[in-house]
Structure formats: C-alpha cells, structure tokens
Write an enzyme that holds these catalytic residues in place. Structure first.
Site, PDB file in Angstrom:
ATOM      1  NE  ARG A   1     -18.684  12.983 -20.073  1.00 19.98           N
ATOM      2  CZ  ARG A   1     -19.852  13.628 -20.123  1.00 19.98           C
ATOM      3  NH1 ARG A   1     -20.215  14.294 -21.216  1.00 19.98           N
ATOM      4  NH2 ARG A   1     -20.660  13.616 -19.086  1.00 19.98           N
ATOM      5  CB  SER A  34      -9.216  12.999 -13.519  1.00 16.62           C
ATOM      6  OG  SER A  34     -10.514  12.998 -14.055  1.00 16.62           O
ATOM      7  CG  ASN A  65     -16.824   4.809 -15.898  1.00 14.68           C
ATOM      8  OD1 ASN A  65     -16.122   4.237 -15.081  1.00 14.68           O
ATOM      9  ND2 ASN A  65     -17.112   6.086 -15.792  1.00 14.68           N
ATOM     10  CG  LEU A  66     -20.926   4.782 -22.879  1.00 13.76           C
ATOM     11  CD1 LEU A  66     -22.404   4.468 -22.678  1.00 13.76           C
ATOM     12  CD2 LEU A  66     -20.777   5.989 -23.806  1.00 13.76           C
ATOM     13  CE  LYS A  79      -7.294  10.975  -9.513  1.00 17.61           C
ATOM     14  NZ  LYS A  79      -6.098  10.135  -9.439  1.00 17.61           N
ATOM     15  CG  ASP A 106      -2.036   0.901   1.184  1.00 23.07           C
ATOM     16  OD1 ASP A 106      -3.179   0.425   1.179  1.00 23.07           O
ATOM     17  OD2 ASP A 106      -1.813   2.143   1.118  1.00 23.07           O
ATOM     18  N   PRO A 149     -27.628  12.765 -12.643  1.00 29.28           N
ATOM     19  CG  PRO A 149     -28.759  12.619 -10.602  1.00 29.28           C
ATOM     20  CD  PRO A 149     -28.411  11.828 -11.824  1.00 29.28           C
ATOM     21  CE1 TYR A 209      -3.382   9.888 -17.069  1.00 28.91           C
ATOM     22  CE2 TYR A 209      -4.843   8.297 -16.052  1.00 28.91           C
ATOM     23  CZ  TYR A 209      -3.572   8.787 -16.269  1.00 28.91           C
ATOM     24  OH  TYR A 209      -2.513   8.152 -15.684  1.00 28.91           O
ATOM     25  CG  PHE A 210     -10.087  14.710 -21.620  1.00 28.80           C
ATOM     26  CD1 PHE A 210      -8.828  15.223 -21.278  1.00 28.80           C
ATOM     27  CD2 PHE A 210     -11.161  15.573 -21.628  1.00 28.80           C
ATOM     28  CE1 PHE A 210      -8.663  16.580 -20.966  1.00 28.80           C
ATOM     29  CE2 PHE A 210     -11.006  16.935 -21.339  1.00 28.80           C
ATOM     30  CZ  PHE A 210      -9.755  17.431 -21.006  1.00 28.80           C
ATOM     31  CG  ASN A 211     -14.422  10.300 -20.690  1.00 30.53           C
ATOM     32  OD1 ASN A 211     -14.082  11.476 -20.546  1.00 30.53           O
ATOM     33  ND2 ASN A 211     -15.531   9.819 -20.162  1.00 30.53           N
ATOM     34  CE1 TYR A 268     -10.698   9.697  -8.832  1.00 34.02           C
ATOM     35  CE2 TYR A 268     -12.005  11.000 -10.370  1.00 34.02           C
ATOM     36  CZ  TYR A 268     -10.920  10.188 -10.113  1.00 34.02           C
ATOM     37  OH  TYR A 268     -10.045   9.855 -11.124  1.00 34.02           O
TER      38      TYR A 268
HETATM   39  P1  NAD Z   1      -7.869   0.980 -11.400  1.00 37.04           P
HETATM   40  O1  NAD Z   1      -8.746   0.935 -10.190  1.00 37.04           O
HETATM   41  O2  NAD Z   1      -8.003  -0.082 -12.423  1.00 37.04           O
HETATM   42  O3  NAD Z   1      -6.330   1.050 -10.947  1.00 37.04           O
HETATM   43  C1  NAD Z   1      -5.921   1.640  -9.730  1.00 37.04           C
HETATM   44  C2  NAD Z   1      -5.030   0.629  -9.025  1.00 37.04           C
HETATM   45  O4  NAD Z   1      -4.569   1.205  -7.802  1.00 37.04           O
HETATM   46  C3  NAD Z   1      -5.770  -0.656  -8.669  1.00 37.04           C
HETATM   47  O5  NAD Z   1      -5.029  -1.764  -9.157  1.00 37.04           O
HETATM   48  C4  NAD Z   1      -5.805  -0.655  -7.143  1.00 37.04           C
HETATM   49  O6  NAD Z   1      -5.731  -1.960  -6.605  1.00 37.04           O
HETATM   50  C5  NAD Z   1      -4.591   0.204  -6.790  1.00 37.04           C
HETATM   51  N1  NAD Z   1      -4.661   0.920  -5.507  1.00 37.04           N
HETATM   52  C6  NAD Z   1      -5.665   1.695  -5.041  1.00 37.04           C
HETATM   53  N2  NAD Z   1      -5.328   2.213  -3.841  1.00 37.04           N
HETATM   54  C7  NAD Z   1      -4.086   1.767  -3.549  1.00 37.04           C
HETATM   55  C8  NAD Z   1      -3.192   1.960  -2.461  1.00 37.04           C
HETATM   56  N3  NAD Z   1      -3.543   2.706  -1.413  1.00 37.04           N
HETATM   57  N4  NAD Z   1      -1.981   1.367  -2.499  1.00 37.04           N
HETATM   58  C9  NAD Z   1      -1.626   0.593  -3.562  1.00 37.04           C
HETATM   59  N5  NAD Z   1      -2.431   0.358  -4.609  1.00 37.04           N
HETATM   60  C10 NAD Z   1      -3.646   0.946  -4.610  1.00 37.04           C
HETATM   61  O7  NAD Z   1      -8.070   2.422 -12.048  1.00 37.04           O
HETATM   62  P2  NAD Z   1      -7.537   3.009 -13.423  1.00 37.04           P
HETATM   63  O8  NAD Z   1      -8.718   3.281 -14.290  1.00 37.04           O
HETATM   64  O9  NAD Z   1      -6.411   2.213 -13.931  1.00 37.04           O
HETATM   65  O10 NAD Z   1      -7.020   4.439 -12.917  1.00 37.04           O
HETATM   66  C11 NAD Z   1      -5.665   4.675 -12.564  1.00 37.04           C
HETATM   67  C12 NAD Z   1      -5.520   6.119 -12.123  1.00 37.04           C
HETATM   68  O11 NAD Z   1      -5.968   6.988 -13.158  1.00 37.04           O
HETATM   69  C13 NAD Z   1      -6.344   6.472 -10.897  1.00 37.04           C
HETATM   70  O12 NAD Z   1      -5.572   7.340 -10.079  1.00 37.04           O
HETATM   71  C14 NAD Z   1      -7.529   7.208 -11.464  1.00 37.04           C
HETATM   72  O13 NAD Z   1      -8.076   8.126 -10.543  1.00 37.04           O
HETATM   73  C15 NAD Z   1      -6.916   7.911 -12.658  1.00 37.04           C
HETATM   74  N6  NAD Z   1      -7.911   8.231 -13.715  1.00 37.04           N
HETATM   75  C16 NAD Z   1      -8.671   7.231 -14.255  1.00 37.04           C
HETATM   76  C17 NAD Z   1      -9.649   7.553 -15.211  1.00 37.04           C
HETATM   77  C18 NAD Z   1     -10.527   6.471 -15.810  1.00 37.04           C
HETATM   78  O14 NAD Z   1     -11.551   6.805 -16.397  1.00 37.04           O
HETATM   79  N7  NAD Z   1     -10.175   5.185 -15.710  1.00 37.04           N
HETATM   80  C19 NAD Z   1      -9.820   8.882 -15.626  1.00 37.04           C
HETATM   81  C20 NAD Z   1      -9.010   9.868 -15.073  1.00 37.04           C
HETATM   82  C21 NAD Z   1      -8.053   9.537 -14.110  1.00 37.04           C
HETATM   83  N1  UFG Z   2     -23.536   7.119 -19.922  1.00 32.59           N
HETATM   84  C1  UFG Z   2     -24.745   6.563 -20.290  1.00 32.59           C
HETATM   85  N2  UFG Z   2     -25.081   5.353 -19.763  1.00 32.59           N
HETATM   86  C2  UFG Z   2     -24.285   4.672 -18.895  1.00 32.59           C
HETATM   87  C3  UFG Z   2     -23.040   5.235 -18.544  1.00 32.59           C
HETATM   88  C4  UFG Z   2     -22.698   6.481 -19.068  1.00 32.59           C
HETATM   89  O1  UFG Z   2     -25.503   7.149 -21.058  1.00 32.59           O
HETATM   90  O2  UFG Z   2     -24.663   3.578 -18.436  1.00 32.59           O
HETATM   91  C5  UFG Z   2     -23.141   8.405 -20.523  1.00 32.59           C
HETATM   92  C6  UFG Z   2     -22.937   9.523 -19.499  1.00 32.59           C
HETATM   93  O3  UFG Z   2     -24.152  10.151 -19.201  1.00 32.59           O
HETATM   94  C7  UFG Z   2     -21.921  10.409 -20.229  1.00 32.59           C
HETATM   95  C8  UFG Z   2     -21.086   9.425 -21.035  1.00 32.59           C
HETATM   96  O4  UFG Z   2     -21.884   8.240 -21.147  1.00 32.59           O
HETATM   97  O5  UFG Z   2     -22.596  11.267 -21.130  1.00 32.59           O
HETATM   98  C9  UFG Z   2     -19.760   9.070 -20.384  1.00 32.59           C
HETATM   99  O6  UFG Z   2     -19.996   8.639 -19.045  1.00 32.59           O
HETATM  100  P1  UFG Z   2     -18.875   7.887 -18.198  1.00 32.59           P
HETATM  101  O7  UFG Z   2     -19.497   7.530 -16.873  1.00 32.59           O
HETATM  102  O8  UFG Z   2     -18.263   6.792 -18.982  1.00 32.59           O
HETATM  103  O9  UFG Z   2     -17.735   8.994 -18.011  1.00 32.59           O
HETATM  104  P2  UFG Z   2     -17.785  10.453 -17.356  1.00 32.59           P
HETATM  105  O10 UFG Z   2     -17.379  11.416 -18.410  1.00 32.59           O
HETATM  106  O11 UFG Z   2     -19.043  10.689 -16.648  1.00 32.59           O
HETATM  107  O12 UFG Z   2     -16.635  10.349 -16.232  1.00 32.59           O
HETATM  108  C10 UFG Z   2     -15.371   9.740 -16.474  1.00 32.59           C
HETATM  109  C11 UFG Z   2     -14.824   9.185 -15.162  1.00 32.59           C
HETATM  110  C12 UFG Z   2     -14.529  10.317 -14.223  1.00 32.59           C
HETATM  111  C13 UFG Z   2     -13.600  11.309 -14.884  1.00 32.59           C
HETATM  112  C14 UFG Z   2     -14.170  11.771 -16.204  1.00 32.59           C
HETATM  113  C15 UFG Z   2     -13.189  12.658 -16.936  1.00 32.59           C
HETATM  114  O13 UFG Z   2     -15.762   8.310 -14.570  1.00 32.59           O
HETATM  115  O14 UFG Z   2     -13.880   9.830 -13.077  1.00 32.59           O
HETATM  116  O15 UFG Z   2     -14.476  10.655 -17.032  1.00 32.59           O
HETATM  117  O16 UFG Z   2     -11.965  12.015 -17.008  1.00 32.59           O
HETATM  118  F1  UFG Z   2     -13.442  12.368 -14.081  1.00 32.59           F
END
Ligand code: NAD
Ligand code: UFG
Length: 337
Positions: free
Chosen positions: A232, A126, A200-201, A154, A60, A293, A178-180, A150
């Site tokens: 997105r 993010s 997520n979508l 960040k 951790d 929402p 990162y975007f999506n 969340y």
């Molecule tokens: P993920 O949950 O698949 O990966 C995160 C990893 O971190 C997991 O393997 C988890 O086990 C590990 N982890 C969590 N807390 C920990 C701790 N305290 N010590 C050690 N390990 C720990 O998520 P991801 O989608 O790969 O995202 C990675 C990073 O990118 C995250 O910081 C997330 O906030 C950021 N991010 C993700 C997205 C997205 O849409 N996936 C978008 C923007 C930013």
């Molecule tokens: N959506 C649907 N149906 C679903 C899921 C999503 O219509 O079942 C729509 C949402 O309304 C949105 C789009 O698909 O219009 C994308 O939604 P996501 O939940 O996949 O992604 P978001 O853009 O809401 O959020 C994601 C991450 C956030 C991050 C953000 C920008 O979940 O953590 O992208 O990086 F902050």
C-alpha cells in the site's frame, strides 16, 4: 489574506491535522462535527498546538438549517468536506446508514452552500474509487469502480460534484483521492483514535506494540509481491493535510478536478512492521493468516498530477510515520485521558 475555512468532520483524525495546517497558514478553521467518531477533547489539544482556540460547532451536515447558519455567520470562504462514515466492513452491514450520512449528508450540505453562495469545496475522496487496480501506479484516469457500499458512496459523491460543476461554472471543486493515511502530528497531541478493535494496519500495530493485543494478524503471505504481503501507499497525515492547503490555494483555477494524494511508493505489511520495530525499538509479534476477503494485492499512487497541479508532494518517510504514530499512541490523549 485570512479566510474562514469550514472543516466538516474536522474533529476527526484527518480533519484535526488539516485544522492545524489551515491555522498555520493564517486562515481561520471552523470545525463542524457531530462527534459520532471523535471527541470534543481534541479542541483543547488543537488550541495547544495552534496557540489559540479553534472555532467549533457541534452539528450534523444533514441539518440544512444549521449548515446555512454556520456558512453565513462565519462568512465561510471555502469548505473542506471530511464528514462521513468510513469503515468498509461496517458499510456492508449498514448500507443505508452510509448512503444517508455520506451521500444525503453531502447533498444537504451542497444545497446549503448553494443557497449561501459558497461554491468552493475540497472533498475527501479515497483510492477506494479505483477498486481492484488495473494498472500501477494508479493515475486519476484509471477506471472507477466501487467494491463496497462505502466506496459506492464516495463514487456517488464524486459524480454529484461533477454534475454540479457542469450545471454552474461558478463552482470550484477538488476531489482529493487519499491513499493510506497514517502517522500523527509530531507534537503527539493529535492522531488516530479508532473505537474498538482497529481494522486498519497501523492502528492495530500500535495496539500490539503497547501490549493491548498479543499479536498482529498479517492477512496473506502469498501475494505476488517481493515478500508475499500486501503493498500500500502509506502517506503521513501531516503531508496529507498540507495537500489540502495546496488544493485550497489552487481552487479558484479549478472546475471539478480529481487529484491523488499519495507518495507514489508502495510498502508491504512486513516492511511497515519491520520499520516500526526498528525506529521505535519495540517488538510487534505477528502471525501469518489467510488473505482478508476483498483486499487487493498492491495499490499505490501516481502522484505526479498533485505536483504539477497543486505544487505539492510528500516530505515524510515511512520512518516518520512509524515514529510519529508511536509517539501519539504513548501520549495520555491517545489513552483517553
Ligand atoms: P474520522 O472518522 O476520524 O473523521 C470523520 C469525522 O466526521 C468524525 O469526527 C465524525 O464524528 C464526523 N462525522 C461523521 N458523520 C458526520 C455528520 N453526518 N455530520 C457531522 N460530522 C460527521 O475519519 P478520517 O480518517 O479523519 O476521515 C475523514 C474523511 O476522509 C472521511 O470522509 C473518509 O471517508 C476519508 N478518507 C479516509 C481515509 C482513511 O484511511 N482514514 C482514506 C480515504 C478517505
Ligand atoms: N493488514 C494486515 N493486518 C491487519 C490489518 C491490515 O495484514 O490487521 C494488511 C491488509 O491486508 C493490507 C494492508 O495491511 O494489505 C493495509 O490494510 P488497511 O486495512 O490498513 O488499509 P486498506 O488498504 O485495506 O484500506 C484503506 C482504508 C480504505 C481505503 C483504502 C484506500 O481502510 O477505506 O485504504 O484509501 F479505501
């Protein structure tokens, strides 16, 4: 020259793809993960892709002693810091867990890095730090605000990193927003594997396509967008991973810089669904529902700084994202085997 790169959270969705890119570039990825949202089986699949074992430490980031040990024993040159909790809805229910894991965890890790003289870090931020967009496309100078715990974590981490940079010029810090991220490695061996019902979508589309869920709920058909659904900036996770490598290569020239990682192109929910159906030849039934929402209408990046500063831009299309995500979903690994 080969450099050991520590990937905190490297067993997760994005981190596992970065491990591949880091190894392919001739460096040594060292994954540290507590497996709270990932499985150790990803290591076998990473070994298959990169052709050699990837070093792994189960632990951790909040464990300062362990962090010091790993940084020293592996002679870490730079850290890509992905470890954290990432579910927006859950963060509203459990804010203290998010502040502890994400913010306190980052603080403990930075203390360990400082003690060990490791001062190079790429942070997983993010687009959530922009809140409701005021201008599109979103540049790095867009005002910052968070709309969920969340997002607050960040932002807090970004500010902590900038304070650290101001205190000591020896730190080299890059905040990647990162975007999506969607898609999967083209081998079909690694991808996104969320627990429970996906929020997520793309993960939800995959589970409708394979019959686990009857239909997709499209959250809102009355947005002021061409087809009424939310827009997105979907980015292929392998392009995103390549962006980290570009950042690592330029890190020595940076103090503390934020850079967007996106394509610069917005796609609507229906565009993604139709593309998915077309390239994969499967049906994704959907129903229109009320807006979710907290959702914004449109969100997409201005990625020009990433090009000028990192020499990076995306190569993969929405078609690639849909095809690769579906290939992964159909693999035994995605079904937990
Ligand atoms: P993920 O949950 O698949 O990966 C995160 C990893 O971190 C997991 O393997 C988890 O086990 C590990 N982890 C969590 N807390 C920990 C701790 N305290 N010590 C050690 N390990 C720990 O998520 P991801 O989608 O790969 O995202 C990675 C990073 O990118 C995250 O910081 C997330 O906030 C950021 N991010 C993700 C997205 C997205 O849409 N996936 C978008 C923007 C930013
Ligand atoms: N959506 C649907 N149906 C679903 C899921 C999503 O219509 O079942 C729509 C949402 O309304 C949105 C789009 O698909 O219009 C994308 O939604 P996501 O939940 O996949 O992604 P978001 O853009 O809401 O959020 C994601 C991450 C956030 C991050 C953000 C920008 O979940 O953590 O992208 O990086 F902050």
């Amino acid at each position: 020259m080969s450099r050991p790169i520590l990937l905190t959270g490297g067993a997760g969705f994005i981190g596992s793809h970065i491990a591949v890119e880091v190894a392919r570039a001739g460096h040594t990825p060292v994954i540290l993960d507590n497996l709270c949202n990932s499985k150790a089986s990803v290591l076998d699949r990473l070994r298959t892709i990169v052709g050699r074992p990837v070093e792994f430490v189960k632990g951790d980031i909040r464990d300062g002693e362990l962090m010091r040990k790993v940084l020293r024993e592996h002679r870490i040159a730079a850290v890509v810091h992905l470890a954290g909790l990432k579910a927006v809805g859950e963060s509203v229910q459990k804010p203290l867990e998010y502040w502890d894991n994400n913010v306190v965890g980052t603080l403990r890790m930075l203390e360990a890095m400082q003690d060990c003289g490791v001062r190079s870090l790429v942070f997983s931020s993010s687009a959530t730090v922009y809140g409701e967009p005021e201008q599109l496309p979103i540049t790095e100078r867009h005002r910052l605000m968070a709309t969920s715990p969340y997002g607050q974590t960040k932002l807090a981490i970004e500010r902590m990193l900038c304070d650290l940079s101001a205190s000591d010029p020896r730190w080299h810090l890059c905040l990647l927003r990162y975007f999506n991220p969607v898609g999967a490695h083209e081998s079909g061996l690694i991808g996104e594997d969320p627990n429970g019902i996906p929020n997520n979508l793309m993960p939800f589309v995959l589970k409708v396509a394979n019959g686990q869920f009857k239909e997709l709920s499209v959250w809102g058909g009355d947005y002021p967008t061409p087809d009424g659904t939310g827009v997105r900036d979907y980015i292929h996770v392998v392009d995103l991973a390549a962006g980290h490598l570009a950042a690592l290569q330029k890190l020595d020239t940076m103090r503390c810089e934020a850079v967007n990682l996106g394509t610069g192109h917005g796609s609507s929910v229906l565009e993604l669904v139709r593309t998915f159906e077309r390239v994969n030849g499967v049906k994704v039934p959907f129903v229109m529902k009320d807006r979710r929402p907290g959702d914004v209408t449109s969100c997409f990046a201005d990625p020009s700084l990433a090009l000028s500063r990192l020499g990076w831009k995306t190569k993969r299309t929405l078609e690639d994202m849909c095809r690769d995500a579906w290939r992964w979903q159909q693999s035994p690994a995605a079904r937990g085997n």
